[in-house]
Design a protein around this motif. Structure first.
Motif, PDB file in Angstrom:
ATOM      1  N   CYS A 157       0.833  -1.194   0.000  1.00  0.00           N
ATOM      2  CA  CYS A 157       0.000   0.000   0.000  1.00  0.00           C
ATOM      3  C   CYS A 157       0.876   1.256   0.000  1.00  0.00           C
ATOM      4  N   SER A 158       0.494   2.240  -0.823  1.00  0.00           N
ATOM      5  CA  SER A 158       1.272   3.476  -0.897  1.00  0.00           C
ATOM      6  C   SER A 158       0.437   4.724  -0.606  1.00  0.00           C
ATOM      7  N   SER A 186      -6.237   3.139   3.411  1.00  0.00           N
ATOM      8  CA  SER A 186      -5.300   2.241   4.076  1.00  0.00           C
ATOM      9  C   SER A 186      -5.885   1.723   5.389  1.00  0.00           C
ATOM     10  N   ASP A 222      -1.806  -1.788   7.334  1.00  0.00           N
ATOM     11  CA  ASP A 222      -0.834  -1.137   6.458  1.00  0.00           C
ATOM     12  C   ASP A 222       0.121  -0.231   7.217  1.00  0.00           C
ATOM     13  N   LYS A 234       6.603   2.393   1.056  1.00  0.00           N
ATOM     14  CA  LYS A 234       5.903   3.417   0.280  1.00  0.00           C
ATOM     15  C   LYS A 234       4.918   4.206   1.141  1.00  0.00           C
ATOM     16  N   LEU A 235       4.168   3.510   1.944  1.00  0.00           N
ATOM     17  CA  LEU A 235       3.213   4.211   2.802  1.00  0.00           C
ATOM     18  C   LEU A 235       3.942   4.991   3.885  1.00  0.00           C
ATOM     19  N   ASP A 262       6.643   6.667   3.547  1.00  0.00           N
ATOM     20  CA  ASP A 262       7.014   7.964   2.958  1.00  0.00           C
ATOM     21  C   ASP A 262       5.819   8.916   2.912  1.00  0.00           C
TER      22      ASP A 262
END
Length: 268
Positions: free
Chosen positions: A151-152, A157, A199, A252-253, A255
């Motif tokens: 997940c980004s 999320s 996430d 990714k999440l 960030d």
């Protein structure tokens, strides 16, 4: 002639056996009428916390007299600061849930070496979830390798956190809609991120070494990141074993969340 230093595998076997036995003891108290009392900071403790702590001390500290010991339910001994290896223990993380008979708790133990966890076991005996990790060897749940999700985006999320935090009027902009996963145990929340049941996890209040050390290694070995909200790495077994906040997620999440919270100045 001094005894040989324990091998990493010997420490792992000792840790796993001790945490499993601690889980067996905890289950003996779970969903029964418990003796409970309050300690400093409006924190609840039960007779089960003490029984589990005593058993873990017997099974871990006694066979490793040269290792330090830091536990939520043991008076702090500054001698730990002179030891390169230290057991960091939360006998029952999520005591409020445990006392209410809810399965949102975990026994959390890490072996910390020179400030960072190198072995970890986290066990929720009520759900039979046993998380384990070792530096450089990955993380597992009930023996099966685990990895964080991909997940980004914050919106949509699955966030393991205290829901009302995201509705606080001090936020300069509203948070996107998320699925909030409420768990009393901070360590368990982070473990859920490690196995892709959540996430991310975020907390903007103080946590202790014993809340985070085992889950930190489990998440890291599962491919995730755990830092304070402002991106600082967590160092364990310091004189004051506390951390101002936590941010845990897949890369990714992480960030995306850091972009939102990394510059926050939290009240002292």
């Amino acid at each position: 002639m001094p005894a040989p230093e324990p091998t990493r595998e010997e420490d792992r076997e000792l840790l796993v056996a001790a945490v499993r036995e601690a889980g067996r003891i905890a289950l003996g108290y779970y969903q029964t009428k418990l003796k409970t009392w309050m300690k400093s900071g409006d924190s609840i403790v039960t007779e089960a916390d003490i029984a589990v702590n005593d058993q873990l001390h017997k099974d871990l500290a006694q066979p490793r007299p040269d290792y330090g010991w830091l536990s939520e339910e043991t008076e702090d001994d500054p001698a730990r600061l002179t030891r390169s290896r230290v057991w960091v223990v939360d006998p029952i993380d999520g005591t409020r849930a445990f006392a209410k008979g809810k399965p949102h708790f975990a026994i959390s133990v890490a072996l910390v070496e020179n400030g960072r966890p190198v072995q970890a076991a986290l066990f929720n005996p009520a759900t039979d979830e046993f998380f384990e990790a070792e530096t450089g060897r990955g993380a597992t749940l009930n023996g099966v390798p685990i990895a964080v999700g991909v997940c980004s985006a914050i919106e949509g999320s699955r966030m393991a956190a205290h829901g009302p935090m995201f509705k606080h009027p001090a936020w300069p902009e509203a948070w996107p809609e998320m699925e909030i996963i409420e768990r009393n145990s901070v360590a368990y929340r982070i473990a859920l991120v490690a196995c892709n049941e959540a996430d991310a996890a975020l907390a903007l209040n103080t946590k202790n070494d014993w809340d985070l050390a085992a889950a930190d290694l489990i998440l890291t070995e599962a491919g995730g990141r755990l830092t304070s909200h402002d991106g600082k790495p967590l160092i364990y077994n310091r004189e004051l074993p506390r951390h101002r906040s936590l941010l845990a997620a897949g890369p990714k999440l992480y960030d995306a969340l850091f972009a939102r919270v990394g510059a926050l100045t939290l009240p002292a």
